[in-house]
Scaffold this active site. Sequence first.
Site, PDB file in Angstrom:
ATOM      1  N   SER A 186      32.984  12.007  57.888  1.00  0.00           N
ATOM      2  CA  SER A 186      33.574  12.492  56.639  1.00  0.00           C
ATOM      3  C   SER A 186      34.470  13.701  56.916  1.00  0.00           C
ATOM      4  O   SER A 186      35.370  13.595  57.748  1.00  0.00           O
ATOM      5  CB  SER A 186      32.456  12.818  55.642  1.00  0.00           C
ATOM      6  OG  SER A 186      32.975  12.918  54.347  1.00  0.00           O
ATOM      7  N   ASP A 283      35.474   2.578  51.697  1.00  0.00           N
ATOM      8  CA  ASP A 283      34.691   3.813  51.817  1.00  0.00           C
ATOM      9  C   ASP A 283      34.331   4.358  50.424  1.00  0.00           C
ATOM     10  O   ASP A 283      35.212   4.609  49.601  1.00  0.00           O
ATOM     11  CB  ASP A 283      35.525   4.836  52.583  1.00  0.00           C
ATOM     12  CG  ASP A 283      34.772   6.134  52.797  1.00  0.00           C
ATOM     13  OD1 ASP A 283      34.250   6.324  53.898  1.00  0.00           O
ATOM     14  OD2 ASP A 283      34.701   6.949  51.855  1.00  0.00           O
ATOM     15  N   HIS A 351      29.652   4.916  53.678  1.00  0.00           N
ATOM     16  CA  HIS A 351      30.294   6.185  54.034  1.00  0.00           C
ATOM     17  C   HIS A 351      29.414   6.830  55.083  1.00  0.00           C
ATOM     18  O   HIS A 351      28.289   7.203  54.785  1.00  0.00           O
ATOM     19  CB  HIS A 351      30.421   7.086  52.799  1.00  0.00           C
ATOM     20  CG  HIS A 351      31.143   8.378  53.064  1.00  0.00           C
ATOM     21  ND1 HIS A 351      32.476   8.415  53.378  1.00  0.00           N
ATOM     22  CD2 HIS A 351      30.727   9.658  53.065  1.00  0.00           C
ATOM     23  CE1 HIS A 351      32.848   9.680  53.553  1.00  0.00           C
ATOM     24  NE2 HIS A 351      31.796  10.449  53.377  1.00  0.00           N
TER      25      HIS A 351
END
Length: 419
Positions: A186, A283, A351
């Site tokens: 991320s 995502d 994610h």
Amino acid sequence: MEVNPILVLALLGLLACTPWFACSDQRLLVPMTLVRNASATGAYCLDGSLPAYHLDRGFGAGARSWLLQFEGGGWCNDLESCMDRAKSRRGSTDYMSKVEVFSGILSNNASLNPDFYNWNRVKLRYCDGASFAGDSKFSNGVKHLANFTFTVSTNAPGQRIWKAIILDLLPKGLGRAEKALLSGCSAGGLATFLHCDNFTSYLPRNADVKCLSDAGFFLDIQDISLNSSIRTFYEDLISLQGVEQNLDKNCTSSGYLPEQCFFPQYALKYIQTPFFVLNSAYDVYQFHHILVPPTADPHGKWNRCKLDPEACSPDEINILQGFRKDMLAVLREFLEYSRTGGLFINSCFAHCQSESQDTWFAVDSPRMHNKTIAEAVGDWYFGRRVSKEIDCAYPCDSTCHNLIGQAPNNIQHAIRTLE
Ligand SMILES: *[C@@H]1O[C@H](CO)[C@@H](O)[C@H](O)[C@H]1NC(C)=O
Ligand SMILES: *[C@@H]1O[C@H](CO)[C@@H](O)[C@H](O)[C@H]1NC(C)=O
Ligand SMILES: *[C@@H]1O[C@H](CO)[C@@H](O)[C@H](O)[C@H]1NC(C)=O
Ligand SMILES: *[C@@H]1O[C@H](CO)[C@@H](O)[C@H](O)[C@H]1NC(C)=O
Ligand SMILES: *[C@@H]1O[C@H](CO)[C@@H](O)[C@H](O)[C@H]1NC(C)=O
Ligand SMILES: *[C@@H]1O[C@H](CO)[C@@H](O)[C@H](O)[C@H]1NC(C)=O
Ligand SMILES: *[C@@H]1O[C@H](CO)[C@@H](O)[C@H](O)[C@H]1NC(C)=O
């Protein structure tokens, strides 16, 4: 405005031991190391606390190999959100857990992490709010602008934190590394794009250095209301936190705007170190915060679809398919021409898939051509075979561990609570 912290990490925290997420009996717990010398270079967290990492030593054949992983957790792009962050575990090591569970790519167990289990594994804690790429000098300038009592505690010298941690690790063996992999998820995945070549510069010339971004391929796209909200967000972040000077010079001098060079799709071709892009084509973070941010959907028309892909209307599915096409389009050159690169773009509503055991390497973890993410990354790192996997479009992949949809109610509840 604050982009919410990564929901996955929070979810994993909430649900570590439910039946759905297998809970290993022998969890590896690794204590925090504060970088005491960071004060010498002003490398403090947002609140003035010392930066930190967690190190689990390698052994055997992996003793001279190093895996560094950037922690993720969103960004802050204005004074208010950075001040809020400074009072939380996202901006202060004082509020962070002092012990971290190492799983997935950080696991020390060969049957859970076949290629990296015996490496030195390090988790770099994220406490600056700009993917480790800001510099405090600029924040001091903001003091005047905002007419705010702007103490040292709201500086954001992420780039100094990065350097302080590296300098601390070099004498601990990183400086004699033979193999190294810089990874992160991320905001931490974005950090690997921003720091990959810099990482290489600290290691021995003959070391085998590579970088892996997990869920860090944030797209420069318009949201559903045709607002370039993510680009505006990054523009604010870059000017507040003084990121521009730390962006790739070859990118910024090629006619791109600084905020463009913060996006992997522009920065990637300037990175000289071998790179692996791991991302889901749907995502969930990008879906919820970049493609359909709350500002673009004030009446919540997308709420059902956000919680369950099966509840999406045909129009909504088309928009999601368009997002995937955009991602593949900007990766095409890398897919076709990068000789050293690797790719794993699966069609899951996920994610961060490298940090949790169930998505990294398990009997039922996500696969493409029957290969798990751990195998695809290992094949690429060790040059066993070309490792570039692109999934067919949703809903064809039955191996996904989706965060929305089939997920049990408690996860959906957790997602609603977080947003
Ligand atoms: C701490 O930082 C100072 C100044 O950069 C440097 O001279 C010193 O060697 C460092 N000490 C350690 C233990 O890293
Ligand atoms: C490694 O993981 C396997 C599979 O979960 C488990 O059976 C084994 O006990 C673990 N070994 C160690 C040393 O923790
Ligand atoms: C800005 O700061 C000055 C000096 O501290 C103060 O006199 C003034 O009231 C402040 N203005 C606002 C709008 O807060
Ligand atoms: C890497 O980043 C550090 C911290 O900003 C900087 O001091 C150093 O010069 C950089 N190295 C290279 C080779 O760009
Ligand atoms: C566009 O995006 C920016 C940044 O997220 C936001 O502040 C602004 O309110 C948005 N504008 C509209 C019209 O939605
Ligand atoms: C820019 O590109 C040149 C030539 O490819 C390379 O030698 C140099 O290291 C690059 N500089 C940066 C900052 O990436
Ligand atoms: C897929 O991989 C597993 C082991 O990872 C193996 O047991 C299985 O036979 C493979 N299936 C196919 C169709 O190749």
